[in-house]
Write a protein that holds these residues in place. Sequence first.
Motif: not given
Length: 404
Positions: A19-30
């Motif tokens: 979940t930590v990695a997914r949230k980081q990925r989503e933030f970076e994509a946005a």
Amino acid sequence: MFKINEEYLKLPGSYLFSTVARKQREFEAAHPDKKVIRLSIGDVTQPLVPAVIDALKKATEEMAHKETFRGYAPDLGYDFLREAICKNDFHARGVQMDTDEIFVSDGAKSDCGNIGDIFSVDNRVAVCDPVYPVYVDTNAMAGRAGNYDAFTEKWTNLIYMPCMQENGFAPELPKEEPDIIYLCFPNNPTGATVTKAQLQTWVDYALRIGAVIIYDAAYEAYISEDDVPHSIYECDGAKACAIEMRSFSKCAGFTGVRLGYTVVPKELMQDGVSLNALWARRHGTKFNGAPYIIQRAGEAVYTPEGKRQTREQIAYYMNNARIIREGLAKAGYSVSGGINAPYIWMKTPDGLTSWEFFDRLLEEANVVGTPGSGFGPSGEGYLRLTAFGTLENTLEAIERISKM
Ligand code: PLP
């Protein structure tokens, strides 16, 4: 018809790091224009030191010639490494230890998980809360934890020892009597430690009630204070009640190289049975030895150059820890750890939950931590930051958090 081990079905999903990695990925994509800094990882970032690289090259070259080629390593470890371990990690600290009490492995995680093999499923297990999840999950897999209660986020058969601000994040002797006690100092995730006198209390307690302590000293190399023990065997009587695990991962950057060891003293007996002999039987049966090349690399950690170079690396990480600890305290946050450990345990402000604060830190400072609640219910309201990043990123992250 075959049956599976249904204990595995009771395990709740391990969502923390994904979940930590997914949230980081989503933030970076946005926000592709923003540089996200990760202070969440428990993995090292600095390369292996030259003494270790030289040993790896030399041992690799030996493997290229039939006179010096080595096949299967001895199950329990090469004597050259077991002797170096005894001499440097124990004799140098005034602890008597024999080479046949040292069992070399591919790392502390395997040993933490496998040690349960030599204990009955009926044992009551005590763990700290928050805790390194491997102790809990492996006991659950073995059927020792009972059932997972999603409401309390606890296993019904485990004894939880809360580590909170009130007790300095150090566990207190539990009210219920355990048979197996897991202790980890310096602690992951809180960065807390205990003094030798405090640890002696645990040893005395275990001896009194007939319990065994599984002592995880994976972060021993980060200890900076004099009265903090590096090994549980510095305490009187510990050889009759404790098993200790060590790792080359954090003291020498071996997370991707893989090397560790477990100490099972010959004095450790139950009903006339030697646990040393049981573990030797288990290890020799299920493990075929750590690679020769890697054991030579481990030996190099104990050479004068290896010691100096790894000490410098640890000092680099601990300078990061100081920057995080002091920077956050100056900015008004309540922080602990980071003195004898590469982990800083930060209280969330304004009564935010761990995940709420995680989100705010990501959104406003573009810094990633690890929510304390992921390590157990008593971790709620905390965030773990690690000192394993680069100096530049650490400085920048703390500057950004301070401005929040
Ligand atoms: N024990 C603790 C408390 C840890 O935090 C870790 C790794 O993060 C380990 C053991 C595992 O170490 P190794 O890399 O030797 O498997």
